[in-house]
Design an enzyme around this catalytic site. Structure first.
Site, PDB file in Angstrom:
ATOM      1  N   CYS A 266       0.798  -1.238   0.000  1.00  0.00           N
ATOM      2  CA  CYS A 266       0.000   0.000   0.000  1.00  0.00           C
ATOM      3  C   CYS A 266       0.825   1.280   0.000  1.00  0.00           C
ATOM      4  O   CYS A 266       0.800   2.027  -0.973  1.00  0.00           O
ATOM      5  CB  CYS A 266      -0.916   0.003   1.217  1.00  0.00           C
ATOM      6  SG  CYS A 266      -2.028  -1.391   1.242  1.00  0.00           S
TER       7      CYS A 266
HETATM    8  N1  LIG Z   1      -2.819  -5.991   2.005  1.00  0.00           N
HETATM    9  C1  LIG Z   1      -3.308  -4.969   2.677  1.00  0.00           C
HETATM   10  O1  LIG Z   1      -3.028  -4.795   3.858  1.00  0.00           O
HETATM   11  C2  LIG Z   1      -4.267  -3.969   2.022  1.00  0.00           C
HETATM   12  C3  LIG Z   1      -4.906  -3.022   2.829  1.00  0.00           C
HETATM   13  C4  LIG Z   1      -5.810  -2.145   2.268  1.00  0.00           C
HETATM   14  C5  LIG Z   1      -6.052  -2.188   0.899  1.00  0.00           C
HETATM   15  N2  LIG Z   1      -5.399  -3.084   0.108  1.00  0.00           N
HETATM   16  C6  LIG Z   1      -5.731  -3.090  -1.319  1.00  0.00           C
HETATM   17  O2  LIG Z   1      -6.565  -4.210  -1.588  1.00  0.00           O
HETATM   18  C7  LIG Z   1      -6.286  -4.733  -2.890  1.00  0.00           C
HETATM   19  C8  LIG Z   1      -5.908  -6.192  -2.812  1.00  0.00           C
HETATM   20  O3  LIG Z   1      -4.715  -6.311  -2.054  1.00  0.00           O
HETATM   21  P1  LIG Z   1      -4.238  -7.689  -1.417  1.00  0.00           P
HETATM   22  O4  LIG Z   1      -3.134  -7.324  -0.471  1.00  0.00           O
HETATM   23  O5  LIG Z   1      -5.399  -8.455  -0.898  1.00  0.00           O
HETATM   24  O6  LIG Z   1      -3.646  -8.423  -2.712  1.00  0.00           O
HETATM   25  P2  LIG Z   1      -3.243  -9.978  -2.816  1.00  0.00           P
HETATM   26  O7  LIG Z   1      -2.218 -10.040  -3.904  1.00  0.00           O
HETATM   27  O8  LIG Z   1      -2.927 -10.531  -1.483  1.00  0.00           O
HETATM   28  O9  LIG Z   1      -4.571 -10.683  -3.303  1.00  0.00           O
HETATM   29  C9  LIG Z   1      -5.158 -10.441  -4.526  1.00  0.00           C
HETATM   30  C10 LIG Z   1      -5.794 -11.740  -5.034  1.00  0.00           C
HETATM   31  O10 LIG Z   1      -6.455 -11.436  -6.236  1.00  0.00           O
HETATM   32  C11 LIG Z   1      -6.275 -12.528  -7.133  1.00  0.00           C
HETATM   33  N3  LIG Z   1      -6.543 -12.070  -8.495  1.00  0.00           N
HETATM   34  C12 LIG Z   1      -5.768 -11.332  -9.306  1.00  0.00           C
HETATM   35  N4  LIG Z   1      -6.390 -11.084 -10.462  1.00  0.00           N
HETATM   36  C13 LIG Z   1      -7.614 -11.677 -10.375  1.00  0.00           C
HETATM   37  C14 LIG Z   1      -8.727 -11.783 -11.243  1.00  0.00           C
HETATM   38  N5  LIG Z   1      -8.727 -11.198 -12.438  1.00  0.00           N
HETATM   39  N6  LIG Z   1      -9.783 -12.463 -10.823  1.00  0.00           N
HETATM   40  C15 LIG Z   1      -9.791 -13.040  -9.604  1.00  0.00           C
HETATM   41  N7  LIG Z   1      -8.790 -12.980  -8.738  1.00  0.00           N
HETATM   42  C16 LIG Z   1      -7.698 -12.311  -9.125  1.00  0.00           C
HETATM   43  C17 LIG Z   1      -4.861 -12.987  -6.867  1.00  0.00           C
HETATM   44  O11 LIG Z   1      -4.661 -14.326  -7.305  1.00  0.00           O
HETATM   45  C18 LIG Z   1      -4.797 -12.846  -5.342  1.00  0.00           C
HETATM   46  O12 LIG Z   1      -5.202 -14.017  -4.689  1.00  0.00           O
HETATM   47  C19 LIG Z   1      -5.182  -3.839  -3.468  1.00  0.00           C
HETATM   48  O13 LIG Z   1      -5.757  -2.813  -4.209  1.00  0.00           O
HETATM   49  C20 LIG Z   1      -4.538  -3.249  -2.220  1.00  0.00           C
HETATM   50  O14 LIG Z   1      -3.910  -2.009  -2.507  1.00  0.00           O
HETATM   51  C21 LIG Z   1      -4.523  -3.995   0.642  1.00  0.00           C
END
Ligand SMILES: NC(=O)c1ccc[n+]([C@@H]2O[C@H](COP(=O)([O-])OP(=O)(O)OC[C@H]3O[C@@H](n4cnc5c(N)ncnc54)[C@H](O)[C@@H]3O)[C@@H](O)[C@H]2O)c1
Length: 434
Positions: A266
């Site tokens: 992030c």
């Molecule tokens: N990790 C954090 O602490 C956090 C906190 C707040 C916001 N975010 C935001 O949330 C969002 C997700 O982050 P995350 O950390 O969960 O990412 P992540 O990489 O842990 O998980 C994302 C998942 O999406 C899947 N994916 C990718 N493309 C896809 C598709 N087309 N269809 C279905 N699944 C698909 C991936 O295989 C993965 O399992 C990002 O925008 C991030 O900036 C993350």
């Protein structure tokens, strides 16, 4: 799933955000269908296994057994479900510009299965306009339906703080912005089944902008203390003691702590989503750029302090054995994405050091897009002879499970970027704050 337990909500992207959210809806009694393009995650979830260290397998198994949670790679299943929540990655591309391709790809996978009355919510952090412009266009063209008329569209940013026991998905107030008032109403009703406090705002764009403000606020404040660390350090003043002192002010101050640079999915990334979008409006984002500059220079500062520390032992960086303690970007998690430890390890290698790392949460470095050269590298083991074998140890992340007294006893020299050695008995001159 049995017929009587048809899924009531679909969550796309079962990562650090989507998995805890799925569990929260399932715990609240809803039947959740998780969708991911990664078949390993889908298989693990259906087998009641966890693939994220701080989420216990039992928590998943309990919901899977209770038939409130299942996962699939088959997007056609969305056809039978009402709301769809999207939690897919929003990284930067190699030119450090927003890469919303995962969001758009997800939109195009959902679109053929959209039905009138359905709700689609985006949770991924992104620039204002992504939901009501980019995602909407993909959903409308792929479905032939109109947002706000035929289906509902909303944005609700995740506020996940992995491994923070005080941050419970259901308890953290959640912002919701709708494309129309009816979209907002529908989204609030859906989230209200699992989240205690909802904060409706007037549009998707306000919700997108608020999430960016939250992350830019962190980035700028971390840069500020990182800069002050160097200024005060050169005056012989300890920044950590200064922060503890300032923190006693009961109003108008919030403590941020310096470190070896920014990491995670992030804070190093999201501010640049706004920088990119602001260009379209001929606005510059000077605070964001400056904070980014200061924060990305921190690994250089750490390596400079290491070289001073080695120098005091008449050793050059070239040929020295250096251990980086903590590969994960923050304490007590197994997430090493964008970790400044990688940058430190690379700078050390470029200078001829022999580099190892220790991280009980990351025993092996898996292949990554950003740091392919480290794939297959294993954490050293935690024992006296292994630690004594290094000329210096850099504490990059202070995991709670590390025995810092043992480190003080075993290491020859410690460069501490986290003030982890502050209350440990250690020989004079052994610890260098960085
Ligand atoms: N990790 C954090 O602490 C956090 C906190 C707040 C916001 N975010 C935001 O949330 C969002 C997700 O982050 P995350 O950390 O969960 O990412 P992540 O990489 O842990 O998980 C994302 C998942 O999406 C899947 N994916 C990718 N493309 C896809 C598709 N087309 N269809 C279905 N699944 C698909 C991936 O295989 C993965 O399992 C990002 O925008 C991030 O900036 C993350």
């Amino acid at each position: 799933m049995k017929k009587e337990s048809l899924p009531e909500i679909a969550i796309v992207g079962l990562g650090y955000v989507g998995l805890p959210l799925s569990l929260q809806f399932a715990r609240s009694g809803l039947h959740v269908l998780g969708l991911d393009i990664d078949p390993d995650k889908v298989r693990a979830l259906n087998n009641g296994c966890s693939y994220i260290k701080h989420i216990p397998a039992e928590a998943i198994a309990e919901q899977v057994k209770g038939r409130r949670l299942a996962a699939t790679t088959d997007f056609a299943r969305i056809r039978d479900i009402g709301p769809v929540i999207i939690c897919v990655p929003t990284p930067l591309n190699k030119n450090r510009e927003p890469d919303i391709s995962f969001v758009l790809e997800t939109g195009s996978l959902i679109a053929p299965h959209l039905r009138p009355g359905m709700l689609v919510v985006l949770e991924s952090t992104t620039y204002p306009g992504t939901t009501d412009q980019d995602l909407r266009a993909v959903l409308e063209s792929g479905s032939g339906l109109k947002a706000g008329e035929d289906f509902h569209l909303a944005f609700s940013p995740e506020r996940e703080d992995p491994a923070n026991p005080a941050s419970k998905v259901g308890e953290v107030p959640k912002l919701v912005g709708g494309f129309t008032p009816a979209c907002l109403e529908k989204a609030v009703r859906v989230y209200g089944k699992a989240i205690k406090t909802l904060v409706p705002v007037s549009s998707c764009r306000v919700a997108e902008a608020a999430k960016l403000l939250e992350n830019i606020f962190r980035s700028v404040n971390i840069a500020l203390v990182n800069e002050l660390k160097i200024i005060y350090g050169s005056m012989g003043i300890d920044i950590w003691e200064v922060i503890e002192a300032a923190k006693t002010k009961p109003f108008g101050f919030m403590a941020f702590y310096p470190g070896p640079g920014l990491g995670g999915h992030c804070i190093p990334i999201d501010p640049f989503y706004l920088t990119w979008k602001a260009r379209e409006f001929e606005c510059s984002t000077r605070f964001i750029e400056l904070a980014g500059e200061i924060n990305t220079s921190m690994p250089f500062h750490v390596v400079e302090r290491l070289s001073e520390a080695l120098n005091s032992m008449r050793k050059p960086v070239n040929g020295s054995r250096v251990l980086v303690l903590g590969l994960a970007y923050k304490p007590n998690v197994d997430d090493e994405r964008q970790s400044p430890s990688y940058r430190i390890m690379e700078l050390l290698k470029e200078r001829g050091a022999e580099v190892g790392y220790y991280d009980p949460h990351v025993p092996l470095i898996r292949p990554t897009r950003d740091h392919p050269q480290w794939a297959g590298t294993k954490s050293v083991s935690w024992d006296r002879s292994a630690i004594e074998g290094f000329d210096a140890v850099i504490i990059a992340t202070a995991h709670a499970c590390v025995d810092y007294q043992q480190l003080a006893d075993w290491a020859r020299c410690i460069v501490d970027t986290r003030n982890a050695m502050a209350s440990v008995r250690v020989a004079a001159g052994k610890v260098w704050k960085a």
